[in-house]
Design a protein around this motif. Sequence first.
Motif, PDB file in Angstrom:
ATOM      1  N   GLY A 189     -28.073  -3.206  36.405  1.00 60.87           N
ATOM      2  CA  GLY A 189     -26.713  -3.686  36.598  1.00 60.87           C
ATOM      3  C   GLY A 189     -25.836  -3.544  35.377  1.00 60.87           C
ATOM      4  O   GLY A 189     -24.623  -3.396  35.491  1.00 60.87           O
ATOM      5  N   ASN A 190     -26.422  -3.577  34.185  1.00 59.82           N
ATOM      6  CA  ASN A 190     -25.622  -3.485  32.964  1.00 59.82           C
ATOM      7  C   ASN A 190     -25.426  -2.046  32.491  1.00 59.82           C
ATOM      8  O   ASN A 190     -24.783  -1.824  31.459  1.00 59.82           O
ATOM      9  CB  ASN A 190     -26.274  -4.293  31.847  1.00 59.82           C
ATOM     10  CG  ASN A 190     -26.265  -5.789  32.154  1.00 59.82           C
ATOM     11  OD1 ASN A 190     -25.333  -6.289  32.769  1.00 59.82           O
ATOM     12  ND2 ASN A 190     -27.311  -6.490  31.718  1.00 59.82           N
ATOM     13  N   TYR A 191     -25.990  -1.084  33.188  1.00 59.53           N
ATOM     14  CA  TYR A 191     -25.798   0.313  32.803  1.00 59.53           C
ATOM     15  C   TYR A 191     -24.351   0.721  33.073  1.00 59.53           C
ATOM     16  O   TYR A 191     -23.719   0.239  34.026  1.00 59.53           O
ATOM     17  CB  TYR A 191     -26.729   1.226  33.603  1.00 59.53           C
ATOM     18  CG  TYR A 191     -28.199   1.140  33.226  1.00 59.53           C
ATOM     19  CD1 TYR A 191     -28.713   0.054  32.513  1.00 59.53           C
ATOM     20  CD2 TYR A 191     -29.084   2.150  33.588  1.00 59.53           C
ATOM     21  CE1 TYR A 191     -30.048  -0.026  32.185  1.00 59.53           C
ATOM     22  CE2 TYR A 191     -30.435   2.085  33.257  1.00 59.53           C
ATOM     23  CZ  TYR A 191     -30.898   0.975  32.558  1.00 59.53           C
ATOM     24  OH  TYR A 191     -32.233   0.896  32.236  1.00 59.53           O
ATOM     25  N   PRO A 192     -23.792   1.630  32.266  1.00 54.44           N
ATOM     26  CA  PRO A 192     -22.421   2.110  32.530  1.00 54.44           C
ATOM     27  C   PRO A 192     -22.291   2.724  33.910  1.00 54.44           C
ATOM     28  O   PRO A 192     -21.284   2.538  34.590  1.00 54.44           O
ATOM     29  CB  PRO A 192     -22.202   3.158  31.420  1.00 54.44           C
ATOM     30  CG  PRO A 192     -23.154   2.764  30.340  1.00 54.44           C
ATOM     31  CD  PRO A 192     -24.357   2.201  31.026  1.00 54.44           C
ATOM     32  N   ASN A 193     -23.308   3.475  34.311  1.00 48.77           N
ATOM     33  CA  ASN A 193     -23.309   4.094  35.637  1.00 48.77           C
ATOM     34  C   ASN A 193     -24.612   3.746  36.349  1.00 48.77           C
ATOM     35  O   ASN A 193     -25.594   4.492  36.288  1.00 48.77           O
ATOM     36  CB  ASN A 193     -23.152   5.619  35.523  1.00 48.77           C
ATOM     37  CG  ASN A 193     -23.229   6.299  36.886  1.00 48.77           C
ATOM     38  OD1 ASN A 193     -23.004   5.658  37.918  1.00 48.77           O
ATOM     39  ND2 ASN A 193     -23.543   7.583  36.887  1.00 48.77           N
ATOM     40  N   GLU A 249     -34.637 -13.211  44.440  1.00 51.72           N
ATOM     41  CA  GLU A 249     -33.722 -12.869  43.347  1.00 51.72           C
ATOM     42  C   GLU A 249     -33.656 -11.370  43.104  1.00 51.72           C
ATOM     43  O   GLU A 249     -32.630 -10.860  42.623  1.00 51.72           O
ATOM     44  CB  GLU A 249     -34.153 -13.588  42.064  1.00 51.72           C
ATOM     45  CG  GLU A 249     -33.924 -15.090  42.070  1.00 51.72           C
ATOM     46  CD  GLU A 249     -34.887 -15.829  42.990  1.00 51.72           C
ATOM     47  OE1 GLU A 249     -34.574 -16.963  43.406  1.00 51.72           O
ATOM     48  OE2 GLU A 249     -35.968 -15.263  43.303  1.00 51.72           O
ATOM     49  N   VAL A 250     -34.727 -10.632  43.421  1.00 53.61           N
ATOM     50  CA  VAL A 250     -34.695  -9.175  43.257  1.00 53.61           C
ATOM     51  C   VAL A 250     -33.686  -8.564  44.223  1.00 53.61           C
ATOM     52  O   VAL A 250     -32.904  -7.677  43.856  1.00 53.61           O
ATOM     53  CB  VAL A 250     -36.100  -8.576  43.489  1.00 53.61           C
ATOM     54  CG1 VAL A 250     -36.031  -7.056  43.596  1.00 53.61           C
ATOM     55  CG2 VAL A 250     -37.030  -8.973  42.345  1.00 53.61           C
ATOM     56  N   LEU A 251     -33.687  -9.033  45.454  1.00 55.90           N
ATOM     57  CA  LEU A 251     -32.718  -8.527  46.430  1.00 55.90           C
ATOM     58  C   LEU A 251     -31.294  -8.857  46.010  1.00 55.90           C
ATOM     59  O   LEU A 251     -30.382  -8.040  46.161  1.00 55.90           O
ATOM     60  CB  LEU A 251     -33.006  -9.104  47.818  1.00 55.90           C
ATOM     61  CG  LEU A 251     -33.926  -8.278  48.723  1.00 55.90           C
ATOM     62  CD1 LEU A 251     -35.334  -8.204  48.130  1.00 55.90           C
ATOM     63  CD2 LEU A 251     -33.980  -8.870  50.128  1.00 55.90           C
ATOM     64  N   VAL A 252     -31.108 -10.052  45.466  1.00 54.18           N
ATOM     65  CA  VAL A 252     -29.773 -10.458  45.039  1.00 54.18           C
ATOM     66  C   VAL A 252     -29.279  -9.572  43.895  1.00 54.18           C
ATOM     67  O   VAL A 252     -28.135  -9.097  43.902  1.00 54.18           O
ATOM     68  CB  VAL A 252     -29.764 -11.939  44.610  1.00 54.18           C
ATOM     69  CG1 VAL A 252     -28.407 -12.325  44.031  1.00 54.18           C
ATOM     70  CG2 VAL A 252     -30.114 -12.838  45.781  1.00 54.18           C
ATOM     71  N   GLY A 253     -30.144  -9.324  42.904  1.00 48.93           N
ATOM     72  CA  GLY A 253     -29.752  -8.466  41.786  1.00 48.93           C
ATOM     73  C   GLY A 253     -29.418  -7.062  42.232  1.00 48.93           C
ATOM     74  O   GLY A 253     -28.442  -6.457  41.759  1.00 48.93           O
TER      75      GLY A 253
END
Length: 910
Positions: A189-193, A249-253
């Motif tokens: 999620g924190n990757y630029p792309n 939580e994995v599905l949510v992320g």
Amino acid sequence: MAANTQPGFFRLIFLSPGQWDDDIRCTLLPFNRLQDGYPPYKALSYVWGRWSRNPPEILVNGRKVRVTTNLAVALRHLRHEVVDMVLWIDALCIDQSDTEERSSQVAQMRDIYNTAVEVIMFLGDGRQYGVANSNHSSRDLRPFQRFWSCEPDFLLASQYMDSWKTSPLKKPVQPLEVFAFLTVMSWVGNYPNPLGILEDIPEAHMAALAEALRRTLLAPWWDRIWVVQEAVVAKRLSVRYGNVAVPWEVLVGAAEVLSGWETNYANYPNSPSTADLKVFNLTSRITYLDNFRTQWFQSRGTNLLLLLRYFGSRRASDERDRVYALLGLCNEATLLRPDYSLHVAEVFMAPVLVAIRNTKSLYVLNGDHSRKGRQDIPSWVPDWSAEREEVERRRIELSSLYDASKGVRLLLMTENNNSVAESIRDDLASLLDKLKDEYDTKRLLREEYAPRLQDPRTSIFRSPHVGQEIQRICEYLARFCHKDGLRELPKYSTMIHSGQSLRLVGRKIGTVSKTTEPLYAPLDANSAAKVLGEWVKAAKARPLRYKHDDILKTIFSDMRKMPDGSLRRLQAGDIGSHRGRLVVGEDPDETLTPLFHDYDRFAEVIRLSTTKRAMFFMNDVDEFYAATMKSLDKQGILLGASEELLSQSLEREAHVELLNKHIKLISDARLLRHRLLRHRLLRHSRFMGLWRKALRSESAGLKVFLDDAEKLLNGRLMHFNQGHSNPEEEGVRYERDTGKHGNSTQLEYLEQQEFRNVQQEMVDEQRILLFQHREFINRNKQWIDKAYELDRFASDESFPFAGPHMGMGPMLMKEGDEVYILPGSRVPMVLRQESCCKNSTCAHLTRRYRLIGDCFIDYGMDGELSPSGFDILTINDDETWKEFNDGCGMRIYGSDNSAEVGSVVALEIV
């Protein structure tokens, strides 16, 4: 097993260990949750599924029990090979044959799932699109794999993904690959792309993965209504799909990453095709559920209305369960009780009435009511079984940005509760609590309220039961009146619910004169811009010649996106087409297309405002012009009928009936002229002087025609009355040879042809006047357009009917629909009139309508056109709020019910 309805009583299953093909054995034991001594247990959330012709059997306490195939497969997947597993499973732990016990246990299910150490969300065996295979020996032979939210599992999942990319394509993709993919996505999620990790997946593999993900998110579990409660209240929730398990939580992320695919795709177009990426929209199912889990653990309850809008469309064996299955999660549960003796329409109606009563608003009615699947519910009751698109849900929530009724609160009256004083008491008590903590003097009550709040003659103080309480509260409120205070007392209006109708008052804003082609799905910027371009052309072709900024303001529903991602109302300079020229030339779609890529400001706003919506126009110029021409056409028809009747008969009654119809048309024409003057430029100080003089001059021409027409009609009527009157009454001293005297009329002694000639002369004169009237309207239409165009840009608040003329509304609205501001509604409503009687000329005071949906109108969203409410100091229980039936509907004091633009009308919505 013996039935038991003791509070806290429940049973648990001890699932014996075994291999896949071993018989399923379990022990059923009773416990009490309200006492110590029951073991930690896990609760199963699953879909029962259909009963097969030869259902599988399991051993419960040594006895064979038939179960559904889905449950048998779930038990084989869940049991350990070495130790017992303690479970709560509704099909086994509740005596389904005992109605009393079943009702008792269903009432406890929320607490049973909340008490469990873990709730297992079983999606299926993952082999045949999420539906369990009837052959329990057919299984995925790969070992069980559980992914956790930790770095080692991310690395393991990445290895699975890498090996799968380079291996030959396997169809269908198995749950292991799907959950490995979701585990990886939850970490990037924190990757630029974030979607960059998908770029090296072969096209065929990506298509197969997208299809497998689609099957996972469309598994039957996601479509059942009862599992919502089970998942929301779970302290710990895990997802099991075949031989793979992951924490919720994995599905949510993963959903947080995948739901933003459109923005990522716009910035990094080398990602996979949009056909595959659109599957990611299904991850909203995860997000919705998790949002309610968060709300539940923060407040131990949520709003029933929100639950219904998000989950009401899920499947239920009993339609009433669409409401009842969600009651355990909501704050309104104490007001609603499951009652299976009620009809579906009554159950669907109940949450609406509760919401109106609790919120004192019509927020629950927002949305598009024109596309319902059910026809057995009133137009104002949402079809909870219909799935609402995310864009409509967000549009409903964004109605809080507006305040069309200017804070007027709606008090609901029903057959069982016809008193509104209790609601007022609660409101005033709440206001008093707020004022006690208020230090800003400007936020205190206006000074002039103080003596009136202490006046014992105030009518509301005489309300039975709570009048004295209200008086005491008002005495305290008087202490919080200040010379600098600007706060107003709450204002109210009432609504009556009777049977399947809602009765209230509303202010008419206008009648729809034209609608555009709706915009169905604006995902393609070019095609969507072409549709919007046609809207712009339609607006520019209207007599008012709208400015670009006003057109865009309507297309945006007066919203823009802020840097923090929130949506706010437009401010001066946000559009600025006079500088940026966002819409120019003959092809406005060419300049609208870039707006769909302007994610920082308008792309999201355009989608929310225009998807499944149409632009409409309420041009009073057209309405005045069309109504006038229609009146002239009817007058022409009546003149023709008069001529035909003159040649056939001189019977008084038939002619008088035609004359009365014509006189009524002239009266209606005077009302049209009155609207042109009184609701327009002559009321506004900015347009005094030259335009006022011009208006008076032109209006005088209309008045001359109407006066002359009325004079001619009265002359014809008098001529008929004289011709048919008794000659002695008229002083005629003439007798015929027949010897008739008292029963004769003048017409018998006058030449009938001469009588016809006089009537025909007046008809001819009326026809000439009618022709001149029509020519006058045609000749001056351009001037009328100019007057209305100037009126369009009037902004003085003392002139409330300067607009609106343009708006965004439901797809299926049509010409002739009417737009109203209703008390308690933050947005205007589109209504379609119905006759309340079998005859089409019903003249009852209350007008009956069907609710089509809410809308946006330019220059009317901030209370400029709001119907007035009453504050507690002007309420008179005996007079002001007295409602009664006239045999067809409700009349409310203070409404003229003329149904003209700007008038306050008594409405019945059915």
